[in-house]
Design a protein around this motif. Structure first.
Motif, PDB file in Angstrom:
ATOM      1  N   LEU A 135       0.908   2.092 -10.372  1.00  0.00           N
ATOM      2  CA  LEU A 135       1.041   1.436  -9.071  1.00  0.00           C
ATOM      3  C   LEU A 135      -0.101   0.444  -8.844  1.00  0.00           C
ATOM      4  N   ARG A 136      -1.295   0.814  -9.224  1.00  0.00           N
ATOM      5  CA  ARG A 136      -2.430  -0.098  -9.063  1.00  0.00           C
ATOM      6  C   ARG A 136      -2.283  -1.315  -9.974  1.00  0.00           C
TER       7      ARG A 136
ATOM      8  N   CYS B 101       0.847  -1.195   0.000  1.00  0.00           N
ATOM      9  CA  CYS B 101       0.000   0.000   0.000  1.00  0.00           C
ATOM     10  C   CYS B 101       0.884   1.246   0.000  1.00  0.00           C
ATOM     11  N   ILE B 102       0.494   2.244  -0.775  1.00  0.00           N
ATOM     12  CA  ILE B 102       1.175   3.543  -0.763  1.00  0.00           C
ATOM     13  C   ILE B 102       0.137   4.610  -0.463  1.00  0.00           C
TER      14      ILE B 102
ATOM     15  N   PHE C  34      -0.660   8.675  -0.042  1.00  0.00           N
ATOM     16  CA  PHE C  34      -0.159   9.945  -0.552  1.00  0.00           C
ATOM     17  C   PHE C  34      -0.722  11.134   0.226  1.00  0.00           C
TER      18      PHE C  34
ATOM     19  N   ALA D 142      -7.306   5.755  -7.493  1.00  0.00           N
ATOM     20  CA  ALA D 142      -7.021   5.518  -6.082  1.00  0.00           C
ATOM     21  C   ALA D 142      -8.117   4.640  -5.491  1.00  0.00           C
TER      22      ALA D 142
ATOM     23  N   THR E  84       3.593  -0.583   4.117  1.00  0.00           N
ATOM     24  CA  THR E  84       2.958   0.649   3.656  1.00  0.00           C
ATOM     25  C   THR E  84       3.994   1.770   3.562  1.00  0.00           C
TER      26      THR E  84
ATOM     27  N   ARG F  15      -2.125  -1.085  -3.363  1.00  0.00           N
ATOM     28  CA  ARG F  15      -3.304  -0.313  -2.966  1.00  0.00           C
ATOM     29  C   ARG F  15      -2.891   1.155  -2.859  1.00  0.00           C
ATOM     30  N   VAL F  16      -3.664   2.039  -3.470  1.00  0.00           N
ATOM     31  CA  VAL F  16      -3.355   3.467  -3.497  1.00  0.00           C
ATOM     32  C   VAL F  16      -4.357   4.219  -2.626  1.00  0.00           C
TER      33      VAL F  16
ATOM     34  N   LEU G  34      -0.100   6.802 -10.377  1.00  0.00           N
ATOM     35  CA  LEU G  34      -1.043   6.081  -9.525  1.00  0.00           C
ATOM     36  C   LEU G  34      -1.656   4.892 -10.266  1.00  0.00           C
TER      37      LEU G  34
END
Length: 218
Positions: free
Chosen positions: A93-94, A4-5, A7, A121, A155, A99-100, A90
């Motif tokens: 990344l997904r 998970c990231i 922001f 997201a 995370t 998980r965004v 984003l």
């Protein structure tokens, strides 16, 4: 493994230009004056709204915010307020299975405006919606409720402001990335304390894609 990231919002995903310019126009003060004062108070470790209090001693910031909204001159966000790398990074990344989450110190209205942008997201929330703000432990506890089971060690919290982002997030147990973007990201981006605390110092959100890919291949 990064699962998970999370922001930060202001000067991580969204430029603050419009927000402070609209305050300047509302108060009838040159935009540069407001911008410079915001920079000064934040560099002193003060709340950015203190810039408005210096310009208008005794101002009720909440009441003025409500007056702006009532006059149709309140908060607004659209795609032109986003940094260019936001949507593509984003989305990538997904696609990598990360998980965004978007969670930062913003108003409740900003949370809805961000959701209306349909960003790639999984979850969006603001301090105004949660009733707690960074750098409080309560804020980061709320963040853990959004990570779909990913622990702090899985995370990464990404932000531009060490006092609000990387330092408290690292103390909570998250991995962190300091983004050299916007005034605070550049002001503190090479500070030894920031470099030592953050797991990564990055110049673009695309750097996160490379970081995730390297970890997945390790």
């Amino acid at each position: 493994m990064i699962r998970c990231i999370v922001f930060d919002i202001g000067e991580t995903l969204v430029r603050d230009d419009r927000y402070w310019a609209s305050w300047a126009d509302w108060l009838g003060i040159p935009r540069h004056t407001v911008s410079a004062l915001v920079g000064a108070v934040v560099a002193q470790g003060r709340d950015n709204a203190d810039a408005l209090r210096l310009l208008r001693p005794g101002i009720d910031v909440g009441a003025e915010y409500a007056a702006r909204e009532a006059a149709g001159r309140g908060e607004h966000l659209d795609d032109t307020d986003l940094y260019d790398d936001v949507r593509p990074a984003l989305a990538e990344l997904r696609q990598l299975g990360v998980r965004v989450v978007i969670a930062g110190n913003q108003t409740a209205k900003a949370g809805q405006l961000l959701r209306d942008l349909n960003l790639p997201a999984d979850f969006v929330a603001t301090s105004g919606e949660w009733g707690c703000a960074k750098p409080s432990t309560e804020f980061f506890l709320r963040v853990t409720e959004t990570t779909a089971g990913a622990g702090p060690w899985d995370t990464v919290y990404v932000g531009d402001h060490p006092a609000n982002d990387t330092v408290p997030a690292a103390e909570f147990g998250f991995r962190t990335a300091h983004l050299r973007r916007g005034p605070w990201g550049h002001l503190w981006g090479t500070e030894p304390a920031v470099v030592e605390t953050a797991d990564w110092v990055i110049d673009s959100l695309h750097d996160l894609v490379s970081i995730v890919q390297r970890e997945q291949q390790a």
